[in-house]
Design a protein around this motif. Sequence first.
Motif, PDB file in Angstrom:
ATOM      1  N   THR A  96      -9.084   8.378   1.276  1.00  0.00           N
ATOM      2  CA  THR A  96      -9.621   9.732   1.128  1.00  0.00           C
ATOM      3  C   THR A  96      -8.509  10.763   1.195  1.00  0.00           C
ATOM      4  OG1 THR A  96     -11.749   9.086   2.092  1.00  0.00           O
ATOM      5  CG2 THR A  96     -11.208  11.427   2.113  1.00  0.00           C
ATOM      6  N   LEU A  97      -7.571  10.575   2.116  1.00  0.00           N
ATOM      7  CA  LEU A  97      -6.423  11.487   2.209  1.00  0.00           C
ATOM      8  C   LEU A  97      -5.629  11.488   0.912  1.00  0.00           C
ATOM      9  CD1 LEU A  97      -5.183  10.586   5.816  1.00  0.00           C
ATOM     10  CD2 LEU A  97      -6.215  12.757   5.109  1.00  0.00           C
ATOM     11  N   ASN A  98      -5.453  10.326   0.310  1.00  0.00           N
ATOM     12  CA  ASN A  98      -4.715  10.238  -0.951  1.00  0.00           C
ATOM     13  C   ASN A  98      -5.445  10.965  -2.070  1.00  0.00           C
ATOM     14  OD1 ASN A  98      -4.185   8.587  -3.670  1.00  0.00           O
ATOM     15  ND2 ASN A  98      -2.374   8.408  -2.370  1.00  0.00           N
ATOM     16  N   THR A  99      -6.766  10.786  -2.135  1.00  0.00           N
ATOM     17  CA  THR A  99      -7.550  11.453  -3.180  1.00  0.00           C
ATOM     18  C   THR A  99      -7.517  12.969  -3.004  1.00  0.00           C
ATOM     19  OG1 THR A  99      -9.026   9.536  -3.308  1.00  0.00           O
ATOM     20  CG2 THR A  99      -9.814  11.591  -4.272  1.00  0.00           C
ATOM     21  N   GLU A 100      -7.695  13.429  -1.760  1.00  0.00           N
ATOM     22  CA  GLU A 100      -7.632  14.868  -1.496  1.00  0.00           C
ATOM     23  C   GLU A 100      -6.267  15.442  -1.856  1.00  0.00           C
ATOM     24  OE1 GLU A 100      -9.785  16.746   2.000  1.00  0.00           O
ATOM     25  OE2 GLU A 100      -9.315  14.734   2.754  1.00  0.00           O
ATOM     26  N   ALA A 101      -5.212  14.753  -1.447  1.00  0.00           N
ATOM     27  CA  ALA A 101      -3.866  15.234  -1.752  1.00  0.00           C
ATOM     28  C   ALA A 101      -3.644  15.334  -3.247  1.00  0.00           C
ATOM     29  CB  ALA A 101      -2.829  14.307  -1.116  1.00  0.00           C
ATOM     30  N   GLN A 127      -1.331  10.452   5.431  1.00  0.00           N
ATOM     31  CA  GLN A 127      -1.674   9.129   4.912  1.00  0.00           C
ATOM     32  C   GLN A 127      -0.566   8.117   5.212  1.00  0.00           C
ATOM     33  OE1 GLN A 127      -1.739   8.882   0.671  1.00  0.00           O
ATOM     34  NE2 GLN A 127      -2.393   6.738   0.630  1.00  0.00           N
ATOM     35  N   SER A 128       0.671   8.487   4.930  1.00  0.00           N
ATOM     36  CA  SER A 128       1.775   7.554   5.173  1.00  0.00           C
ATOM     37  C   SER A 128       1.933   7.259   6.660  1.00  0.00           C
ATOM     38  CB  SER A 128       3.075   8.123   4.595  1.00  0.00           C
ATOM     39  OG  SER A 128       3.418   9.350   5.232  1.00  0.00           O
ATOM     40  N   ASP A 129       1.751   8.276   7.504  1.00  0.00           N
ATOM     41  CA  ASP A 129       1.866   8.076   8.945  1.00  0.00           C
ATOM     42  C   ASP A 129       0.774   7.144   9.449  1.00  0.00           C
ATOM     43  OD1 ASP A 129       2.945   8.471  11.501  1.00  0.00           O
ATOM     44  OD2 ASP A 129       1.583  10.137  11.917  1.00  0.00           O
ATOM     45  N   LEU A 130      -0.442   7.317   8.952  1.00  0.00           N
ATOM     46  CA  LEU A 130      -1.557   6.474   9.373  1.00  0.00           C
ATOM     47  C   LEU A 130      -1.305   5.017   9.002  1.00  0.00           C
ATOM     48  CD1 LEU A 130      -4.455   6.150  10.449  1.00  0.00           C
ATOM     49  CD2 LEU A 130      -5.281   6.766   8.174  1.00  0.00           C
ATOM     50  N   ILE A 131      -0.832   4.763   7.789  1.00  0.00           N
ATOM     51  CA  ILE A 131      -0.640   3.387   7.336  1.00  0.00           C
ATOM     52  C   ILE A 131       0.569   2.740   8.003  1.00  0.00           C
ATOM     53  CG2 ILE A 131      -0.118   1.960   5.323  1.00  0.00           C
ATOM     54  CD1 ILE A 131      -1.733   3.913   3.638  1.00  0.00           C
ATOM     55  N   MET A 132       1.659   3.470   8.140  1.00  0.00           N
ATOM     56  CA  MET A 132       2.896   2.878   8.642  1.00  0.00           C
ATOM     57  C   MET A 132       2.924   2.739  10.154  1.00  0.00           C
ATOM     58  SD  MET A 132       5.710   4.758   6.224  1.00  0.00           S
ATOM     59  CE  MET A 132       7.051   3.941   7.086  1.00  0.00           C
ATOM     60  N   ASN A 133       2.299   3.680  10.882  1.00  0.00           N
ATOM     61  CA  ASN A 133       2.492   3.728  12.333  1.00  0.00           C
ATOM     62  C   ASN A 133       1.252   3.413  13.165  1.00  0.00           C
ATOM     63  OD1 ASN A 133       5.192   4.553  11.881  1.00  0.00           O
ATOM     64  ND2 ASN A 133       4.544   6.698  11.736  1.00  0.00           N
ATOM     65  N   TYR A 134       0.089   3.331  12.543  1.00  0.00           N
ATOM     66  CA  TYR A 134      -1.123   3.154  13.343  1.00  0.00           C
ATOM     67  C   TYR A 134      -1.965   1.955  12.926  1.00  0.00           C
ATOM     68  CZ  TYR A 134      -0.261   7.806  15.301  1.00  0.00           C
ATOM     69  OH  TYR A 134       0.295   8.872  15.950  1.00  0.00           O
ATOM     70  N   LYS A 136      -2.502  -4.808   3.314  1.00  0.00           N
ATOM     71  CA  LYS A 136      -1.538  -5.045   2.239  1.00  0.00           C
ATOM     72  C   LYS A 136      -1.903  -4.243   1.001  1.00  0.00           C
ATOM     73  CE  LYS A 136       0.662  -8.793  -0.350  1.00  0.00           C
ATOM     74  NZ  LYS A 136       0.709 -10.262  -0.572  1.00  0.00           N
ATOM     75  N   LYS A 137      -3.195  -4.106   0.746  1.00  0.00           N
ATOM     76  CA  LYS A 137      -3.646  -3.303  -0.395  1.00  0.00           C
ATOM     77  C   LYS A 137      -3.346  -1.830  -0.176  1.00  0.00           C
ATOM     78  CE  LYS A 137      -7.686  -3.260  -3.410  1.00  0.00           C
ATOM     79  NZ  LYS A 137      -9.114  -3.676  -3.531  1.00  0.00           N
ATOM     80  N   ALA A 138      -3.508  -1.356   1.062  1.00  0.00           N
ATOM     81  CA  ALA A 138      -3.247   0.061   1.354  1.00  0.00           C
ATOM     82  C   ALA A 138      -1.765   0.384   1.248  1.00  0.00           C
ATOM     83  CB  ALA A 138      -3.767   0.414   2.745  1.00  0.00           C
ATOM     84  N   VAL A 139      -0.898  -0.572   1.613  1.00  0.00           N
ATOM     85  CA  VAL A 139       0.544  -0.342   1.576  1.00  0.00           C
ATOM     86  C   VAL A 139       1.032  -0.154   0.138  1.00  0.00           C
ATOM     87  CG1 VAL A 139       2.791  -1.411   2.067  1.00  0.00           C
ATOM     88  CG2 VAL A 139       0.958  -1.496   3.768  1.00  0.00           C
ATOM     89  N   LYS A 140       0.327  -0.711  -0.835  1.00  0.00           N
ATOM     90  CA  LYS A 140       0.737  -0.593  -2.230  1.00  0.00           C
ATOM     91  C   LYS A 140       0.737   0.851  -2.716  1.00  0.00           C
ATOM     92  CE  LYS A 140      -0.604  -5.192  -3.855  1.00  0.00           C
ATOM     93  NZ  LYS A 140      -1.469  -5.954  -4.801  1.00  0.00           N
ATOM     94  N   ASP A 141      -0.027   1.728  -2.058  1.00  0.00           N
ATOM     95  CA  ASP A 141      -0.073   3.135  -2.467  1.00  0.00           C
ATOM     96  C   ASP A 141       1.146   3.928  -1.990  1.00  0.00           C
ATOM     97  OD1 ASP A 141      -2.521   2.750  -3.669  1.00  0.00           O
ATOM     98  OD2 ASP A 141      -3.668   3.356  -1.903  1.00  0.00           O
ATOM     99  N   LEU A 142       1.897   3.394  -1.039  1.00  0.00           N
ATOM    100  CA  LEU A 142       2.945   4.188  -0.405  1.00  0.00           C
ATOM    101  C   LEU A 142       4.118   4.563  -1.321  1.00  0.00           C
ATOM    102  CD1 LEU A 142       3.113   2.688   3.207  1.00  0.00           C
ATOM    103  CD2 LEU A 142       1.975   4.760   2.406  1.00  0.00           C
ATOM    104  N   PRO A 143       4.597   3.697  -2.237  1.00  0.00           N
ATOM    105  CA  PRO A 143       5.713   4.141  -3.090  1.00  0.00           C
ATOM    106  C   PRO A 143       5.413   5.412  -3.872  1.00  0.00           C
ATOM    107  CG  PRO A 143       5.474   1.762  -3.219  1.00  0.00           C
ATOM    108  CD  PRO A 143       4.298   2.264  -2.435  1.00  0.00           C
ATOM    109  N   VAL A 144       4.212   5.533  -4.407  1.00  0.00           N
ATOM    110  CA  VAL A 144       3.849   6.749  -5.129  1.00  0.00           C
ATOM    111  C   VAL A 144       3.753   7.929  -4.170  1.00  0.00           C
ATOM    112  CG1 VAL A 144       2.086   7.840  -6.562  1.00  0.00           C
ATOM    113  CG2 VAL A 144       2.668   5.444  -6.932  1.00  0.00           C
ATOM    114  N   VAL A 145       3.229   7.687  -2.963  1.00  0.00           N
ATOM    115  CA  VAL A 145       3.139   8.749  -1.958  1.00  0.00           C
ATOM    116  C   VAL A 145       4.529   9.263  -1.607  1.00  0.00           C
ATOM    117  CG1 VAL A 145       2.503   9.246   0.433  1.00  0.00           C
ATOM    118  CG2 VAL A 145       0.958   7.925  -1.008  1.00  0.00           C
TER     119      VAL A 145
END
Length: 578
Positions: A40-45, A64-71, A88-97
């Motif tokens: 949702t954070l990615n879509t809003e952004a 979004q990146s903080d939530l996935i990487m640190n929590y 693993k699926k959520a991490v795939k979004d991080l390069p574009v972020v």
Amino acid sequence: MMEAEEGGRPRSVQELSKESQDFHFNKNVPLKHWLRTAKTLNTEAGFYLREGNFPQAFMLFMRQSDLIMNYINGHPEAKTPEGKIAIKKAVKDLPVVFMHLEKIKPIIQRDYDEWQAKEARRRELYEKQGGDKSQKAQTAYGRHAARDPALSAKSKLLDAGENLGLAVDLARREIKRRDDDKRASRQAGMSAEEEQQRRTAGFWNNWTDELAKRQAEDEEFFRTQMESSRRKPDGTDDSHIHDFVQKMSRAERERDGLSGPRPGPPTAAHYHYPSISKSTPLQYDATVARPRREAAPQPPRPPKDFVSEDYLGAPAPPSLPELPSKEQLWPPPTPEPLYQQHHYQPPAPPPKELEVPPEPTYQTPTPPERRPGRETLTFKPAAYLESGDPIRCVIVPVGLREDFLKLAAENTRRGLEMCGILCGTAVNNALFVTCLVIPEQTCTSDTCETENEGAIFDYCIQEDLLQLGWIHTHPTQTCFMSSRDLHTQAGYQVMLPESIAIVCAPKFEPSYGIFRLTNPPGLPHILQCSQQNTFHQHSIDNLYTGAAERPGGHVYETEGFDYYVHDLRPGAKNTKTY
């Protein structure tokens, strides 16, 4: 209609980074809710990015990146096989972020540096004038707005509640543009993943042109709305006078006796137009002798039908010569240039080397971070949570409840509950419900449990939809939020603070209500509650409040806004196509 206000000061990269970390990670919340929150954070952004609201986009991407990487990896369900696959699926979004963050960061830094330089010049000017007036009293709204990154962009701020017509027009046009993009992508044979990639990573290819075009269209809508607000209460319209005076040059206004201050921009309260006296019929009496004005002597006019070949001082001949043929009239037979007869020497032509345009002062190309020069339109927060955090307005089509009750009519007749998901989008910092999704569900007299939640989530990703809340019926109970409803609502508000719950009780009065959990104390208390019974008591009151009640409500119902129903139940027929 209220006049637009200017946005707040730009936020620094450090301030936005700190703001992105301002959330509480509760391990009692299921992992699937946190992963959907990240999506949702990615879509809003992405919505804010395409609108040019870079501070809010930066803050959401950072969160979004903080939530996935640190929590996420610290969640109890993260070590399960299903949890590992989902993470693993959520991490795939991080390069574009990360790519978005890298491109947004210099834009934010430049705006902040420009603001700091401007503030320094302002303070220096105040000090030269004999006092330091840099410290201004901040209003309650100003203190709240200072915490909202969405208002720190270069924008014109509007109140959505006072400008519902404009908000709906902007949303309708933006949603049509997005649908046209989807139609073009799907007709080109793009997969859903390729289409998502095109909407996000491909933004920076020609973002300046796209933003400039969108912002120009928004400005035109805003200008039209402001023009309509100039109409007087008696139905007349004097905007043509304002436009005429605005277009007059300073010399013309001084000549006509209008040399006073130029009228400023219109406000919602009043306008300053020049006074125009009412015309009266001319009274004329032919018997009264009137003094004649002595006209200034004028030189005699030359004959109209003759142009002398040597017209400078030569007397006109007594008779007209025969007209020459047309071939002789062009070019005119001038024996000697006029400037030579007056001993006038034309200026020397400029040297040839000056015919080439001079080299520019600098040759640095426009950086890709530079945004268009226009301001964006941004709707102010409609309300603030009990914690002081801002929440955006949610605009709901007024006919949605009736359509849902028609779909639920059979269940209501049998005394069974039924639910639907309110989905929509964000436009100019306002949320619009554009789709009612009917999920697969198991219905009883007291509950309605959604099934195959993955299908709901996949459809929202495919259509770029946010889950803005839910709607359900109470066929045998009054309009209130049961303990089971509170736990369901908590799952939505974790993903989106503005999420709402609409409860329909068609057999009672009031027949419906729109609610949200208080925060605090409602949301944190419910998230800590571990009771599983359908009906159970909680140890505190004030768990939820009306989301549409004034003051403090953030929901508006309006007509004239399109939406559609998508039914995910087996055998259902849906008509929306691209």
